[in-house]
Design a protein around this motif. Structure first.
Motif, mmCIF file in Angstrom:
data_model
loop_
_atom_site.group_PDB
_atom_site.id
_atom_site.type_symbol
_atom_site.label_atom_id
_atom_site.label_comp_id
_atom_site.label_asym_id
_atom_site.label_seq_id
_atom_site.Cartn_x
_atom_site.Cartn_y
_atom_site.Cartn_z
ATOM 1 N N THR A 195 43.195 34.067 41.196
ATOM 2 C CA THR A 195 43.079 34.379 39.772
ATOM 3 C C THR A 195 42.176 35.587 39.560
ATOM 4 N N TYR A 198 45.245 39.476 29.271
ATOM 5 C CA TYR A 198 44.910 40.899 29.325
ATOM 6 C C TYR A 198 46.153 41.739 29.552
ATOM 7 N N PRO A 229 37.098 34.928 30.579
ATOM 8 C CA PRO A 229 36.886 34.678 32.014
ATOM 9 C C PRO A 229 35.725 33.732 32.303
ATOM 10 N N CYS A 270 38.559 43.896 26.137
ATOM 11 C CA CYS A 270 39.084 43.628 27.481
ATOM 12 C C CYS A 270 38.099 44.080 28.556
ATOM 13 N N ARG A 306 44.050 38.835 40.643
ATOM 14 C CA ARG A 306 45.071 39.332 39.715
ATOM 15 C C ARG A 306 44.449 39.843 38.424
ATOM 16 N N TYR A 307 43.385 39.213 37.996
ATOM 17 C CA TYR A 307 42.654 39.709 36.829
ATOM 18 C C TYR A 307 42.138 41.129 37.094
ATOM 19 N N VAL A 367 44.896 33.143 32.053
ATOM 20 C CA VAL A 367 43.747 33.981 31.732
ATOM 21 C C VAL A 367 44.020 35.438 32.068
ATOM 22 N N THR A 368 44.707 35.702 33.157
ATOM 23 C CA THR A 368 45.012 37.091 33.508
ATOM 24 C C THR A 368 46.109 37.657 32.612
ATOM 25 N N ASN A 389 48.897 32.074 35.740
ATOM 26 C CA ASN A 389 47.556 32.624 35.523
ATOM 27 C C ASN A 389 47.396 33.070 34.082
ATOM 28 N N SER A 420 35.023 41.983 28.776
ATOM 29 C CA SER A 420 35.223 40.796 29.621
ATOM 30 C C SER A 420 35.045 41.146 31.091
ATOM 31 N N SER A 463 34.914 46.682 40.687
ATOM 32 C CA SER A 463 36.159 45.911 40.671
ATOM 33 C C SER A 463 36.953 46.110 41.954
#
Length: 503
Positions: free
Chosen positions: A254, A472, A99, A214, A257-258, A468-469, A466, A217, A288
């Motif tokens: 982004t 995970y 991220p 995970c 959604r992450y 990057v998301t 996405n 991050s 979060s």
């Protein structure tokens, strides 16, 4: 008096220590040892100094690219050495820090932009990391295949490989091969990450390491967001009349959604952790949820709510359902912008209109407009990422099913549908095989919630973009796949209420 008899030495050869030290026949005199490691250390120090000077000069001149690229090259070289020597550690590192790579992104936000400079995207640290990952993973998988004769696999893995293959084939026939191939490469990093993680998670201990990476991050992403908000400017973007928090990413969608995936999965495994781990995870999940609301990403908020309902139902937890209701009411009450954002669904908005309003109405009109694009090549489509280059609005489809058909044709659509079906099948199989009261049960429940959220959100968004998301999401999918195929079984738990040690 006894004498020591020396072993004969082959002619023309020096002793090993003489070779290492450069050799010396003078008794009592030893030359300084200059090993390869020392030489590499000197070269690394010189390179680091040169890069520091170059980056400093670029920073003074206001050249962001000139500052970032030298640092990225050196960091990439170091990570490359790690990938070649300790591949599992390299993958864990990538999951932990991915991220933060968007903090130094050079091309800026790219969603909906057909005019994005391709040179900027090619020199983004995230793109360079993707290329390095594909090369390292390819070599490592080939070595594993040669050593073991076969690789661990699953039907979901084969479906993902088909999705990646159809994207590559479609990109070769695109009117603009460069951006299309770049998008296909991004999709392949997700596919290869899943394949790699299937090999790296043969047991429960390996699953635990991946999950720690995970949520490491998540800790880094939240720490960056909090520190920049406190000591600098809140990382955000302005869309219409809303300021939306984007965290370490270039876009709020982004970040949303992450957080959606990490929140759903985190709530599912929380009860199975040790006390200290529960406390740490509770703090991360609380922050979060706050930042998820502040992203004002409606699809991510609704997806998280849907996934958490699935988790609560599978855990048979009325307390979790009540907590979700309280969080929803508190979020709308304390953050009025969230309620205002959802209230806009009642407003009219024309195709190509402003960035806020009734975007669902806009999506339906846009879908009808782009559907005929598939007629150019119904079998393989117009190429990944080509919709925004073929429409006046320069927008992506905002529907991954429709996007699969338009951009990768019937072949890509069938592969994507097969992947969705097998995602649900993997979740169901993991739920059936996970022992009650175990961490495996939490993993299975968490992935089931993430799977439902993924499918629901992808029907109205560009989730497949996405990357990057999705790293995970596929990490959770690989963990669930290991459980579904019996590779992560544990001894039965005597008391379901007793937490599994996870520290």
């Amino acid at each position: 008096m006894t004498t020591t008899q020396q072993e004969p030495r082959p002619a023309g050869r020096e002793p090993d220590d003489a070779i290492a030290s450069g050799g010396s026949d003078v008794p009592g005199h030893a030359r300084p040892r200059r090993s390869a490691g020392q030489l590499l250390s000197v070269l690394a120090a010189v390179a680091a100094a040169a890069v520091a000077v170059s980056a400093g000069v670029a920073l003074a001149a206001g050249d962001r690219r000139g500052m970032v690229l030298p640092l990225a090259v050196v960091a990439g070289a170091a990570v490359g050495v790690l990938a070649m020597t300790r591949f599992s550690g390299y993958v864990i590192l990538m999951l932990a820090v991915r991220p933060l790579l968007d903090v130094v992104k050079l091309s800026g936000p790219t969603a909906g932009r057909a005019d994005t400079e391709q040179a900027s995207r090619l020199t983004d640290p995230s793109t360079m990391v993707a290329v390095l990952f594909l090369l390292a993973a390819g070599l490592w998988l080939a070595a594993q295949l040669r050593r073991r004769g076969r690789l661990r696999g699953s039907p979901l893995g084969w479906a993902m490989l088909l999705v990646g293959a159809t994207a590559l084939v479609s990109a070769l026939g695109a009117s603009r091969p460069t951006p299309s191939l770049l998008e296909a490469l991004r999709i392949m990093t997700v596919v290869v990450m899943f394949v790699v993680l299937e090999q790296l998670m043969p047991d429960r201990a390996a699953i635990r390491r991946v999950l720690i990476a995970c949520y490491g991050s998540l800790a880094l992403a939240l720490l960056y967001t909090v520190l920049t908000s406190v000591f600098g400017q809140i990382p955000s973007e302005v869309k219409g009349e809303f300021i939306r928090v984007s965290g370490p990413f270039s876009q709020s969608t982004t970040f949303g959604r992450y957080l959606m995936f990490l929140v759903i999965f985190g709530f599912a495994i929380h009860r199975f952790l040790a006390r200290r781990a529960q406390l740490v995870l509770a703090v991360l999940l609380g922050l979060s949820l706050i930042f998820l609301m502040l992203t004002n990403t409606r699809s991510a908020i609704l997806g998280a709510a849907l996934g958490l309902i699935v988790v609560a139902v599978l855990h048979r937890s009325g307390r979790m359902l009540a907590t979700l209701l309280i969080v929803a009411v508190a979020g709308v009450s304390l953050l009025p912008s969230v309620g205002d954002r959802f209230a806009q669904l009642g407003q009219d908005r024309s195709t190509g209109g402003g960035p806020t309003g009734n975007t669902l109405q806009w999506r339906v009109g846009f879908w009808a407009e782009i559907l005929p694009l598939a007629n150019r090549n119904p079998v393989t489509g117009i190429g990944p990422n080509m919709t925004q280059h073929e429409t006046p609005q320069a927008k992506k489809p905002h529907n991954d099913l429709l996007r699969a058909y338009v951009e990768t044709g019937v072949a890509g659509l069938l592969a994507y549908l097969a992947m969705l079906v097998l995602i649900l099948h993997t979740a169901r199989s993991a739920l059936r095989r996970a022992p009650p009261g175990s961490l495996e049960r939490g993993v299975a429940v968490g992935f089931a919630g993430c799977a439902v959220a993924f499918i629901a959100v992808s029907l109205g968004s560009n989730v497949i973009s996405n990357v990057v998301t999705l790293w995970y999401f596929v990490a959770f999918a690989a963990a669930a796949s290991a459980i579904a195929h019996g590779r992560a079984t544990t001894a039965s738990v005597a008391a379901p209420a007793s937490p599994v040690r996870y520290e």
